[in-house]
Design an enzyme around this catalytic site. Structure first.
Site, PDB file in Angstrom:
ATOM      1  N   PHE A 145      40.376  -5.183 -26.858  1.00  0.00           N
ATOM      2  CA  PHE A 145      40.906  -4.322 -25.788  1.00  0.00           C
ATOM      3  C   PHE A 145      40.556  -4.920 -24.420  1.00  0.00           C
ATOM      4  O   PHE A 145      39.426  -5.334 -24.179  1.00  0.00           O
ATOM      5  CB  PHE A 145      40.344  -2.905 -25.897  1.00  0.00           C
ATOM      6  CG  PHE A 145      40.638  -2.257 -27.228  1.00  0.00           C
ATOM      7  CD1 PHE A 145      41.941  -2.242 -27.737  1.00  0.00           C
ATOM      8  CD2 PHE A 145      39.628  -1.701 -27.983  1.00  0.00           C
ATOM      9  CE1 PHE A 145      42.225  -1.663 -28.971  1.00  0.00           C
ATOM     10  CE2 PHE A 145      39.903  -1.117 -29.212  1.00  0.00           C
ATOM     11  CZ  PHE A 145      41.205  -1.103 -29.715  1.00  0.00           C
TER      12      PHE A 145
ATOM     13  N   GLU B 247       9.137  -7.262  -5.031  1.00  0.00           N
ATOM     14  CA  GLU B 247       9.169  -8.551  -4.294  1.00  0.00           C
ATOM     15  C   GLU B 247      10.135  -8.483  -3.107  1.00  0.00           C
ATOM     16  O   GLU B 247      10.795  -9.457  -2.754  1.00  0.00           O
ATOM     17  CB  GLU B 247       9.478  -9.720  -5.235  1.00  0.00           C
ATOM     18  CG  GLU B 247       8.425  -9.793  -6.346  1.00  0.00           C
ATOM     19  CD  GLU B 247       7.864 -11.141  -6.667  1.00  0.00           C
ATOM     20  OE1 GLU B 247       8.296 -12.134  -6.054  1.00  0.00           O
ATOM     21  OE2 GLU B 247       6.966 -11.206  -7.530  1.00  0.00           O
TER      22      GLU B 247
ATOM     23  N   GLY C 237       5.119  -0.563   2.370  1.00  0.00           N
ATOM     24  CA  GLY C 237       5.920  -1.179   1.306  1.00  0.00           C
ATOM     25  C   GLY C 237       6.813  -2.230   1.918  1.00  0.00           C
ATOM     26  O   GLY C 237       6.407  -3.385   2.091  1.00  0.00           O
TER      27      GLY C 237
ATOM     28  N   GLU D  20       0.865  -1.188   0.000  1.00  0.00           N
ATOM     29  CA  GLU D  20       0.000   0.000   0.000  1.00  0.00           C
ATOM     30  C   GLU D  20       0.898   1.232   0.000  1.00  0.00           C
ATOM     31  O   GLU D  20       2.116   1.106   0.180  1.00  0.00           O
ATOM     32  CB  GLU D  20      -0.886   0.010   1.266  1.00  0.00           C
ATOM     33  CG  GLU D  20      -1.818  -1.182   1.330  1.00  0.00           C
ATOM     34  CD  GLU D  20      -2.636  -1.254   2.618  1.00  0.00           C
ATOM     35  OE1 GLU D  20      -2.482  -0.348   3.484  1.00  0.00           O
ATOM     36  OE2 GLU D  20      -3.408  -2.209   2.750  1.00  0.00           O
TER      37      GLU D  20
ATOM     38  N   GLN E 297      27.409   0.432 -21.513  1.00  0.00           N
ATOM     39  CA  GLN E 297      28.748   1.035 -21.584  1.00  0.00           C
ATOM     40  C   GLN E 297      29.559   0.462 -22.755  1.00  0.00           C
ATOM     41  O   GLN E 297      30.244   1.189 -23.468  1.00  0.00           O
ATOM     42  CB  GLN E 297      29.482   0.782 -20.254  1.00  0.00           C
ATOM     43  CG  GLN E 297      30.735   1.615 -20.076  1.00  0.00           C
ATOM     44  CD  GLN E 297      30.415   3.099 -19.905  1.00  0.00           C
ATOM     45  OE1 GLN E 297      29.295   3.471 -19.544  1.00  0.00           O
ATOM     46  NE2 GLN E 297      31.391   3.946 -20.196  1.00  0.00           N
TER      47      GLN E 297
ATOM     48  N   ARG F  88      18.660 -12.076   9.481  1.00  0.00           N
ATOM     49  CA  ARG F  88      17.845 -12.724  10.526  1.00  0.00           C
ATOM     50  C   ARG F  88      18.072 -14.231  10.534  1.00  0.00           C
ATOM     51  O   ARG F  88      18.096 -14.857  11.596  1.00  0.00           O
ATOM     52  CB  ARG F  88      16.363 -12.434  10.294  1.00  0.00           C
ATOM     53  CG  ARG F  88      15.979 -11.043  10.704  1.00  0.00           C
ATOM     54  CD  ARG F  88      14.467 -10.877  10.540  1.00  0.00           C
ATOM     55  NE  ARG F  88      14.055  -9.522  10.882  1.00  0.00           N
ATOM     56  CZ  ARG F  88      12.817  -9.080  10.763  1.00  0.00           C
ATOM     57  NH1 ARG F  88      11.872  -9.881  10.310  1.00  0.00           N
ATOM     58  NH2 ARG F  88      12.504  -7.851  11.098  1.00  0.00           N
TER      59      ARG F  88
ATOM     60  N   GLY G 130      27.480   5.106 -27.199  1.00  0.00           N
ATOM     61  CA  GLY G 130      26.313   5.871 -27.660  1.00  0.00           C
ATOM     62  C   GLY G 130      25.229   4.971 -28.226  1.00  0.00           C
ATOM     63  O   GLY G 130      24.036   5.192 -28.000  1.00  0.00           O
TER      64      GLY G 130
ATOM     65  N   ARG H 148      10.381 -14.794  -5.310  1.00  0.00           N
ATOM     66  CA  ARG H 148      11.725 -14.193  -5.310  1.00  0.00           C
ATOM     67  C   ARG H 148      12.714 -15.042  -6.096  1.00  0.00           C
ATOM     68  O   ARG H 148      13.621 -14.512  -6.748  1.00  0.00           O
ATOM     69  CB  ARG H 148      12.190 -13.975  -3.867  1.00  0.00           C
ATOM     70  CG  ARG H 148      11.475 -12.817  -3.205  1.00  0.00           C
ATOM     71  CD  ARG H 148      11.687 -12.719  -1.707  1.00  0.00           C
ATOM     72  NE  ARG H 148      10.917 -11.595  -1.165  1.00  0.00           N
ATOM     73  CZ  ARG H 148      10.749 -11.356   0.128  1.00  0.00           C
ATOM     74  NH1 ARG H 148      11.289 -12.150   1.038  1.00  0.00           N
ATOM     75  NH2 ARG H 148      10.037 -10.316   0.515  1.00  0.00           N
TER      76      ARG H 148
HETATM   77  N1  CAA Z   1       7.252 -17.876   5.225  1.00  0.00           N
HETATM   78  C1  CAA Z   1       6.327 -18.141   6.181  1.00  0.00           C
HETATM   79  N2  CAA Z   1       6.140 -17.331   7.257  1.00  0.00           N
HETATM   80  C2  CAA Z   1       6.939 -16.231   7.351  1.00  0.00           C
HETATM   81  C3  CAA Z   1       7.916 -15.915   6.399  1.00  0.00           C
HETATM   82  C4  CAA Z   1       8.068 -16.801   5.306  1.00  0.00           C
HETATM   83  N3  CAA Z   1       8.966 -16.558   4.351  1.00  0.00           N
HETATM   84  N4  CAA Z   1       8.528 -14.778   6.760  1.00  0.00           N
HETATM   85  C5  CAA Z   1       7.960 -14.374   7.909  1.00  0.00           C
HETATM   86  N5  CAA Z   1       6.982 -15.262   8.274  1.00  0.00           N
HETATM   87  C6  CAA Z   1       6.157 -15.232   9.468  1.00  0.00           C
HETATM   88  C7  CAA Z   1       7.027 -15.109  10.700  1.00  0.00           C
HETATM   89  O1  CAA Z   1       7.471 -16.374  11.123  1.00  0.00           O
HETATM   90  C8  CAA Z   1       6.103 -14.440  11.692  1.00  0.00           C
HETATM   91  O2  CAA Z   1       5.242 -15.422  12.254  1.00  0.00           O
HETATM   92  P1  CAA Z   1       5.067 -15.553  13.884  1.00  0.00           P
HETATM   93  O3  CAA Z   1       4.511 -14.217  14.277  1.00  0.00           O
HETATM   94  O4  CAA Z   1       4.120 -16.683  14.039  1.00  0.00           O
HETATM   95  O5  CAA Z   1       6.438 -15.794  14.408  1.00  0.00           O
HETATM   96  C9  CAA Z   1       5.241 -13.537  10.818  1.00  0.00           C
HETATM   97  O6  CAA Z   1       5.336 -14.056   9.492  1.00  0.00           O
HETATM   98  C10 CAA Z   1       5.716 -12.114  10.847  1.00  0.00           C
HETATM   99  O7  CAA Z   1       7.062 -12.098  10.396  1.00  0.00           O
HETATM  100  P2  CAA Z   1       8.125 -11.024  10.872  1.00  0.00           P
HETATM  101  O8  CAA Z   1       8.058 -10.842  12.357  1.00  0.00           O
HETATM  102  O9  CAA Z   1       9.439 -11.392  10.273  1.00  0.00           O
HETATM  103  O10 CAA Z   1       7.526  -9.699  10.202  1.00  0.00           O
HETATM  104  P3  CAA Z   1       8.139  -8.269   9.989  1.00  0.00           P
HETATM  105  O11 CAA Z   1       7.067  -7.282  10.141  1.00  0.00           O
HETATM  106  O12 CAA Z   1       9.387  -8.106  10.773  1.00  0.00           O
HETATM  107  O13 CAA Z   1       8.453  -8.277   8.385  1.00  0.00           O
HETATM  108  C11 CAA Z   1       9.785  -8.498   6.415  1.00  0.00           C
HETATM  109  C12 CAA Z   1       9.339  -9.060   7.768  1.00  0.00           C
HETATM  110  C13 CAA Z   1      10.803  -9.525   5.922  1.00  0.00           C
HETATM  111  C14 CAA Z   1      10.438  -7.138   6.523  1.00  0.00           C
HETATM  112  C15 CAA Z   1       8.561  -8.447   5.476  1.00  0.00           C
HETATM  113  O14 CAA Z   1       7.685  -7.393   5.839  1.00  0.00           O
HETATM  114  C16 CAA Z   1       8.930  -8.269   4.014  1.00  0.00           C
HETATM  115  O15 CAA Z   1       9.279  -9.227   3.344  1.00  0.00           O
HETATM  116  N6  CAA Z   1       8.821  -7.021   3.493  1.00  0.00           N
HETATM  117  C17 CAA Z   1       8.944  -6.780   2.073  1.00  0.00           C
HETATM  118  C18 CAA Z   1       7.593  -6.815   1.423  1.00  0.00           C
HETATM  119  C19 CAA Z   1       7.620  -7.335   0.022  1.00  0.00           C
HETATM  120  O16 CAA Z   1       8.368  -8.229  -0.334  1.00  0.00           O
HETATM  121  N7  CAA Z   1       6.747  -6.805  -0.805  1.00  0.00           N
HETATM  122  C20 CAA Z   1       6.658  -7.264  -2.135  1.00  0.00           C
HETATM  123  C21 CAA Z   1       5.370  -6.848  -2.702  1.00  0.00           C
HETATM  124  S1  CAA Z   1       4.797  -7.960  -3.950  1.00  0.00           S
HETATM  125  C22 CAA Z   1       5.563  -7.535  -5.372  1.00  0.00           C
HETATM  126  O17 CAA Z   1       6.433  -6.741  -5.437  1.00  0.00           O
HETATM  127  C23 CAA Z   1       5.074  -8.309  -6.562  1.00  0.00           C
HETATM  128  C24 CAA Z   1       5.332  -7.641  -7.842  1.00  0.00           C
HETATM  129  O18 CAA Z   1       4.873  -6.580  -8.121  1.00  0.00           O
HETATM  130  C25 CAA Z   1       6.120  -8.318  -8.859  1.00  0.00           C
END
Ligand code: CAA
Length: 386
Positions: free
Chosen positions: A282, A367, A135, A131, A340, A379, A344, A247
């Protein structure tokens, strides 16, 4: 004959599928990609054809109408498509990401409703997590889904939705519990045409023009409770698990773009004469090409390893993050250096390398930005999973 930890040969099926997609890309995609980019044209007819080739159901078991391939074979498919047009490969990747997640998390009745039509390409899918204010901090999303007896009422705005406006079916993460935490997020299917669901701004982007990116607007949009995927509160985990496979695909796509850029640079360097010699003689140019080749191969191995781990049901979170981050950083460097090498000629649209460079930039952003990938890796290291 010794035993090796790693076997690098592709099997017969993988070679066949790679060659089939390579041929399709050369015939149907690559010749048109520059025009699609210029015109912001979304080639829906190509998705129909990809459906006929089984590529829209790559993550879906046959029992649900798909044509399930291993993630490793999928990586080969995305690499080939991205050599022709990154935008088309990204659209397909997002579609397969949500189709695979639906096949996995839906109940039988929901599978009947959506999965086989997605897997055969009759429906196109989209994924909606981000949103304006959420992000990288995806868990803080605020789009609301309020339960009312046997329905949910959606209100809010989603952003950056790939295939937005064109897709028939949207996997939408929305908040069923007030706050900013991951546990309050649930996952829903919203179909195009549902009253209260409309589309906002179409983004005008640096690259990836033939992949639409659109806002979704929900205004008292009422959907049946049976459109919820998984339990209430499970939405964030479904989104994150979807992104693990997404990813890896983005890593494979970046390799395809990098490989295409490398090939243009290599061929150009072999024919372009300066100071009485082809510029490929080169060392300055040779070292650029050598670095390209080295990084493409390293990225490939990381992507294949991440795909293999996911295929084997091993913990792939860190590997998916490493593959996406390394491959997309490498592809940005390689496409920039390809421009590069051409000088041009690389900066103008007579050659495709400027498009590759504009397109691939977003792979470091979407992503999960590459800064977020490094957080995921860090992490995993600190929790001893690395
Ligand atoms: N698989 C399963 N569960 C997962 C997980 C995974 N890969 N990663 C995290 N979780 C779970 C955690 O275990 C946790 O569960 P519990 O509460 O039960 O322990 C819960 O999810 C919350 O996880 P975090 O505490 O790690 O959450 P966080 O708020 O710290 O966020 C973050 C983690 C990695 C920063 C995450 O927010 C993130 O990946 N951010 C990036 C967002 C993103 O990738 N957006 C992409 C948009 S889609 C797109 O781009 C598509 C396109 O257009 C092509």
């Amino acid at each position: 004959t010794g035993e090796y930890a790693v076997k690098f040969d592709l099997n017969e099926e993988q070679v066949d599928i790679r060659d089939m997609v390579r041929h399709f890309t050369e015939q149907e995609i690559a010749p048109h990609a520059a025009a699609w980019d210029e015109d912001y044209y979304f080639p829906r007819e190509i998705y129909t054809k990809m459906g006929e080739l089984g590529l829209m159901g790559m993550t879906t078991p046959e029992a649900y109408g798909g044509n399930l391939l291993s993630r490793l074979t999928g990586a080969l498919v995305y690499e080939e498509l991205a050599k022709g047009d990154m935008a088309t490969a990204v659209g397909l990747s997002v579609h397969n990401m949500i189709t695979g997640s639906l096949a996995r998390y839906c109940d039988d009745e929901q599978r009947q409703r959506w999965v086989s039509r997605l897997a055969t390409g009759k429906l196109l899918g989209a994924f909606s997590l981000s949103e304006a204010g959420a992000g990288s901090d995806a868990a803080s999303l605020q789009c609301q889904a309020k339960r009312q007896t046997d329905r949910y009422i959606l209100n809010g705005t989603k952003m950056w939705v790939t295939n937005g406006g064109e897709a028939d079916l949207y996997l939408v993460m929305a908040r069923t519990q007030a706050g900013r935490n991951a546990g309050g997020v649930s996952c829903f299917v919203v179909e195009k045409g549902t009253p209260g669901f409309s589309f906002g701004k179409s983004e005008r982007k640096m690259g990836l023009h033939s992949s639409p990116t659109r806002e979704l607007l929900f205004q008292d949009c009422s959907i049946p409770a049976s459109n919820r995927i998984g339990d209430e509160g499970q939405g964030f985990k479904i989104a994150m698990a979807s992104l693990d496979s997404g990813r890896i695909n983005i890593g494979a796509i970046a390799i395809g773009v990098a490989q295409a850029a490398f090939e243009v640079a290599r061929d150009y360097a072999g024919t372009r004469q300066q100071f009485g010699h082809p510029i490929s003689t080169f060392q300055a140019i040779q070292f650029l090409l050598a670095d390209m080749m080295m990084k493409i191969e390293a990225a490939r191995l990381l992507v294949y390893e991440a795909a293999y781990k996911l295929d084997e049901g091993q913990d792939a979170i860190m590997y998916a993050a490493m593959a996406k981050c390394f491959a997309t950083d490498a592809a940005m460097e390689i496409t920039t250096n390809a421009v590069q090498v051409l000088g041009g000629a690389g900066y103008v649209r007579d050659y495709p390398v400027e498009r590759y460079m504009r397109d691939v930039k977003v792979a470091q952003i979407f992503e999960g930005t590459n800064q977020i990938q490094r957080i995921v890796i860090a992490r995993a290291i600190s929790s001893n999973r690395g």
